[in-house]
Design an enzyme around this catalytic site. Structure first.
Site, PDB file in Angstrom:
ATOM      1  CE  LYS A  22      -5.490  -3.206  -0.535  1.00  0.00           C
ATOM      2  NZ  LYS A  22      -5.551  -2.201  -1.609  1.00  0.00           N
ATOM      3  CG  ASN A  23      -8.047   0.434  -0.073  1.00  0.00           C
ATOM      4  OD1 ASN A  23      -6.992  -0.083  -0.448  1.00  0.00           O
ATOM      5  ND2 ASN A  23      -9.209   0.121  -0.589  1.00  0.00           N
ATOM      6  CB  CYS A 118      -5.617  -3.342 -13.044  1.00  0.00           C
ATOM      7  SG  CYS A 118      -7.139  -2.952 -12.228  1.00  0.00           S
ATOM      8  NE  ARG A 123      -8.724   0.515 -10.582  1.00  0.00           N
ATOM      9  CZ  ARG A 123      -8.402  -0.012  -9.419  1.00  0.00           C
ATOM     10  NH1 ARG A 123      -7.953  -1.232  -9.356  1.00  0.00           N
ATOM     11  NH2 ARG A 123      -8.522   0.682  -8.316  1.00  0.00           N
ATOM     12  CG  ASP A 307     -12.695  -2.681  -2.761  1.00  0.00           C
ATOM     13  OD1 ASP A 307     -12.710  -2.843  -3.989  1.00  0.00           O
ATOM     14  OD2 ASP A 307     -11.905  -1.904  -2.186  1.00  0.00           O
ATOM     15  NE  ARG A 399      -2.203  -5.693  -5.294  1.00  0.00           N
ATOM     16  CZ  ARG A 399      -2.945  -4.949  -6.089  1.00  0.00           C
ATOM     17  NH1 ARG A 399      -3.491  -5.473  -7.140  1.00  0.00           N
ATOM     18  NH2 ARG A 399      -3.138  -3.674  -5.830  1.00  0.00           N
TER      19      ARG A 399
END
Ligand code: UD1
Length: 418
Positions: A22-23, A118, A123, A307, A399
């Site tokens: 995803k990233n 968030c 951030r 993560d 997500r």
């Protein structure tokens, strides 16, 4: 709102296919603004990707998603591009801010909603803006929007990042790729996803080199009109399932991956007593009974990723003695801790460090997901817990995890969405 129901303590075996990253996909998708015709394969079909696609469509790109084959085709031949990223599309996914660099470089202006904070921290985007200003952009903030302009186009520059940021490094690369002259970025993030972005941009005609934490970019004057690229595998998804395998696996195989990209995580798992067989393009986790304590700190790549912090914490609840995790990247990334404690974990937080005393036998409970990685840690806890676990707010999981239930069910987990 959908929930997940997991009946724990079922032994898992089989094979888990790891999706595309995803990233890595998000900045590469943003960079398609710079080209005319791009075909991407191995795109994970998760919510954040669909949000980026919506944003690019809003800007004026034509996009076709082939769901069965995880391919996306993007065309940018529109003369009426909107150089705008509105609040409703950036607030749900901060990576929306990555269209700033490409829009500014190609169309000389952009108006992008400030993403705001968030769940895991404030951030800010000051480092993104710092880099773009160094490349010659004039930037002001008005009514919650970043308003950026470079009337004469961006110019190459030397940029020394005061601290390491994945997104700011990506935005700077994307902008410098299409500026005049040479840029050198110092103190960069060097995650494998950034290397994938560089590989993609070099296929587009770029001349970008990474050396240590420096990135050398020669502005590309002739961008190729048509390019194909396969997205790298998701190392965070792999790390997540490695923990699942260490917790309740009998024998689980992961193939078509590159173990060198998760060397650090493999070493940590080995130190924790997890039995792994590593081959050139695959990994196998065998039944691991005696999990050992360990202390780790999150750091930019090649250090241990923030993560994977929540997921490894679940494994630490199985270890005898005191394990510690220091979270150095985000200020509020222990929200899974109260939920894990409700499931019987013994965890204390002191400043930036979580202290985990084990071993604890977790027991099922009804819990609440708070962000992407925190929610998947609750899934892992549910897999190893006695009885049934119900996880609320699983839209967070959607997500970033493709086919999560299907992948786990294929390995005989008892998990269902209801
Ligand atoms: C990316 C990843 C995210 C991961 C994070 C850290 C994507 C889409 N997301 O997020 O999954 O957790 O890297 O590995 O790739 N910071 C500033 N100013 C800035 C930018 C960042 O102070 O302008 C700070 C952040 O608040 C944070 C740290 O720098 O404390 C690292 O953030 P960053 O690397 O930028 O994370 P993201 O790119 O947002």
């Amino acid at each position: 709102m959908e929930k997940l129901l997991i009946t724990g303590k079922k032994e898992l075996s089989g094979r888990i296919y790891i999706s595309g990253s995803k990233n890595a996909s998000l900045p590469i998708l943003a960079s398609t603004i710079l080209s005319e015709n791009v075909k991407l394969t191995n795109i994970p079909l998760v919510k954040d990707i669909f949000t980026m696609v919506e944003l690019l469509k809003f800007v004026g790109l034509k996009i076709n998603i082939h769901k069965k084959t995880n391919r996306i085709e993007i065309k940018n031949t529109n003369k009426n591009i909107k150089t705008l990223a509105p609040y409703n599309l950036v607030k749900t996914m901060r990576a929306g801010v990555l269209v700033l660099g490409p829009l500014l470089a190609k169309y000389k202006k952009a108006k992008i909603s400030l993403p705001g904070g968030c769940a895991i921290g404030t951030r800010p985007v000051n480092l993104h803006l710092f880099a773009l200003k160094k490349l010659g952009a004039k930037i002001k903030i008005k009514n919650g929007y970043i308003i950026a302009e470079a009337k004469k186009g961006l110019r190459g520059s030397k940029i020394f990042f005061p601290s390491i940021s994945v997104g700011a490094t990506e935005n700077a690369i994307l902008a410098a790729f299409n500026s005049k002259g040479k840029t050198i970025l110092y103190n960069c993030a060097i995650e494998p996803e950034i290397q994938d972005l560089i590989n993609f941009l070099n296929k587009l005609g770029g001349n970008i080199k990474l050396a240590g934490r420096k990135i050398f970019i020669t502005g590309c004057r002739k961008i190729k009109k048509s390019v194909k690229h396969e997205i790298i595998f998701d190392r965070i998804e792999l790390g997540t399932y490695l923990v699942a395998a260490a917790l309740v696996g009998k024998k689980i195989l992961f193939n078509k991956i590159d173990p060198t990209l998760i060397k650090n995580e493999i070493n940590i798992l080995r130190k924790m007593g997890v039995k792994l067989r590593v081959q050139k393009n695959s990994l196998e986790v065998l039944k691991s009974n005696n999990i050992k304590k360990i202390s780790i700190s999150t750091k930019p790549y090649p250090g241990f990723p923030t993560d994977l912090q929540a997921q490894f914490m679940v494994l630490m609840t199985r270890a005898k003695g005191i394990s510690k995790i220091k979270e150095n990247i985000f200020e509020n990334r222990f929200m899974h801790v109260p939920e894990l404690k409700r499931m019987g974990a013994n965890i204390e937080i002191k400043d930036k460090t979580a202290i985990i005393s084990g071993p604890s036998q977790l027991t099922g409970a009804e819990v609440m997901a708070t962000d992407l990685r925190a929610s998947v840690s609750l899934v892992l806890a549910g897999l190893v817990a006695n009885n049934r676990t119900i996880i609320n707010r699983i839209y967070h999981l959607d997500r970033g995890y493709e086919f999560l239930e299907k992948k786990l069910k294929n390995c005989k987990a008892h998990i269902k969405r209801f």
